[in-house]
Motif scaffolding. Structure first.
Motif, PDB file in Angstrom:
ATOM      1  N   THR A   1       0.829  -1.211   0.000  1.00  0.00           N
ATOM      2  CA  THR A   1       0.000   0.000   0.000  1.00  0.00           C
ATOM      3  C   THR A   1       0.864   1.263   0.000  1.00  0.00           C
ATOM      4  OG1 THR A   1      -1.747  -1.219   1.133  1.00  0.00           O
ATOM      5  CG2 THR A   1      -1.864   1.191   1.225  1.00  0.00           C
TER       6      THR A   1
ATOM      7  N   THR B   1      -5.690 -10.661  -6.270  1.00  0.00           N
ATOM      8  CA  THR B   1      -5.810 -11.537  -5.109  1.00  0.00           C
ATOM      9  C   THR B   1      -7.257 -11.799  -4.714  1.00  0.00           C
ATOM     10  OG1 THR B   1      -3.971 -10.140  -4.412  1.00  0.00           O
ATOM     11  CG2 THR B   1      -4.660 -11.862  -2.887  1.00  0.00           C
TER      12      THR B   1
ATOM     13  N   ASP C   1       2.081  -4.351  -9.788  1.00  0.00           N
ATOM     14  CA  ASP C   1       1.875  -4.810  -8.411  1.00  0.00           C
ATOM     15  C   ASP C   1       1.782  -6.331  -8.495  1.00  0.00           C
ATOM     16  OD1 ASP C   1       0.932  -5.651  -5.976  1.00  0.00           O
ATOM     17  OD2 ASP C   1      -0.877  -4.405  -5.985  1.00  0.00           O
TER      18      ASP C   1
ATOM     19  N   LYS D   1       2.354 -12.633   1.028  1.00  0.00           N
ATOM     20  CA  LYS D   1       1.564 -13.559   0.228  1.00  0.00           C
ATOM     21  C   LYS D   1       2.423 -14.773  -0.163  1.00  0.00           C
ATOM     22  CE  LYS D   1      -1.535 -10.322   0.375  1.00  0.00           C
ATOM     23  NZ  LYS D   1      -1.726  -9.193  -0.499  1.00  0.00           N
TER      24      LYS D   1
END
Ligand SMILES: *Cc1c(COP(=O)(O)O)cnc(C)c1O
Length: 361
Positions: A76, A151, A171, A195
């Protein structure tokens, strides 16, 4: 009972890595100190840091003219940092709106005064397919931002959009190291570690040298040039998260590298998608060509059944398959550390659930 964790992030880690952390924890390399206790400037940590960077460079075949930078603040923060560093000529970026995280990236860019043009959006299709880049005018945008793997919505780019002279910024948080991309096609790549690369607290930025250092006096903690100059040690880096990522990178090398990971992820996701496509109860709503290898979204169309399913799956050791609240249904995240057996167990469970359900209806 073996637990298989299908969470989207923080997510499952390789069992071997957890074992190694456990063994290392009281005394790292016989130093009498835990990795959690040592200075980021110590020789002990310097080795961990250099090895992690080199292993990442080897695994992703990152050319020498690209920097690998380590930040905190999650991916972010990179939604802010990327436009501040890279949108310095036109102060305008292009975006393909493929879902939640692309949208968030656009929002944050606007907050720092950068204009954002959404060139295509699949919002009207509930993001069940990827937006398409029809054309990109030259000399208009500092870069095109894409989310390589969505995602939440379960889509992923296999073929990257052709951007011509315009830089591509990706990203890659949720398929970093899980699907092979040519780094040279990107001006910059950003990825949160939690992740597919370890634990929360670390964000990786891979950026081409000639793109940085064009903006003076940026806030230090988001300044790519400063972090490049200070080798990501402008201040205390997330020592433990870098150490954990280093172990994951070594594990990836031991497993055969990124191509092998992609092969396994195709095999795992293929098993689940095949089941879903042949099921009368479940549907995988994502358009076939755009399906993610790492986040598989599926629904029954009945929230009550979904809820029952999620609870029963957990009782069977298949945890965290509830879908994101914005999409509903289920989502199974099949990152690198998820073994094939975990997906087999899930498919067995879904098969039985469907059979029981039919018996009752
Ligand atoms: C999780 C995720 C993010 C946000 O990461 P944070 O580390 O929570 O800031 C951004 N983009 C994608 C694609 C993600 O999956």
């Amino acid at each position: 009972m073996t637990i298989y964790n299908f969470a989207a992030g923080p997510a499952t880690m390789p069992a071997e890595v957890i074992q190694q952390i456990k063994a290392d924890l009281p005394s790292y390399n016989d130093s009498g100190m835990s990795i959690m206790e040592i200075s980021h400037r110590s020789a002990l940590f310097e080795d961990v840091f250099q090895k992690a960077q080199q292993d990442m460079r080897d695994l992703l075949k990152i050319p020498d003219n690209y920097q690998i930078l380590f930040f905190q603040g999650g991916c972010t923060l990179q939604f802010t940092a990327a436009p501040l560093n890279l949108a310095n000529k036109y102060h305008k970026i292009a975006l393909l709106d493929s879902g939640h995280w692309a949208d968030r990236a656009g929002d944050e860019a606007k907050r720092v005064g950068v204009k954002v043009d959404v060139l295509d959006s699949t919002k009207a299709d509930h993001y069940t397919k990827l937006p398409v880049l029809e054309s990109l005018p030259a000399d208009t945008y500092d870069y095109l931002h894409i989310t390589t793997n969505n995602t939440i919505e379960g889509t992923a780019y296999t073929n990257l959009p052709e951007t011509g002279m315009t830089e591509l910024v990706g990203d890659m948080s949720s398929n970093f190291m899980g699907q092979a991309y040519d780094v040279k096609k990107f001006g910059a790549i950003m990825a949160g570690a939690q992740k597919n690369l370890g634990i929360a607290g670390l964000t990786v930025v891979i950026v081409r040298n000639d793109l940085i250092g064009k903006v003076k006096d940026l806030p230090s903690m988001v300044d790519y040039q400063l972090f490049a100059k200070k080798e990501s040690m402008f201040n205390t880096p997330p020592v433990f998260a870098i150490y954990a990522a280093g172990l994951v990178l070594q594990w990836l090398k031991d497993q055969g590298g990124i191509a092998e990971m992609e092969r396994r992820n195709r095999q795992k996701s293929g098993l689940l998608y095949d089941f879903l496509d042949n099921s009368d109860l479940f549907t995988a709503p994502v358009f076939k060509a755009d399906r993610s290898l790492t986040n598989v979204v599926f629904v029954t169309g009945n929230p009550e059944i979904d809820q029952r399913l999620v609870a029963q799956a957990a009782d069977n050791g298949l945890v965290n398959i509830k879908g994101h609240r914005s999409v509903g249904g289920m989502r199974a995240s099949l990152y690198n550390a998820m073994p094939y057996e975990g997906v087999e167990k899930l498919v067995d469970f879904l098969t039985k659930f469907e059979k029981d359900y039919r018996g009752l209806h």
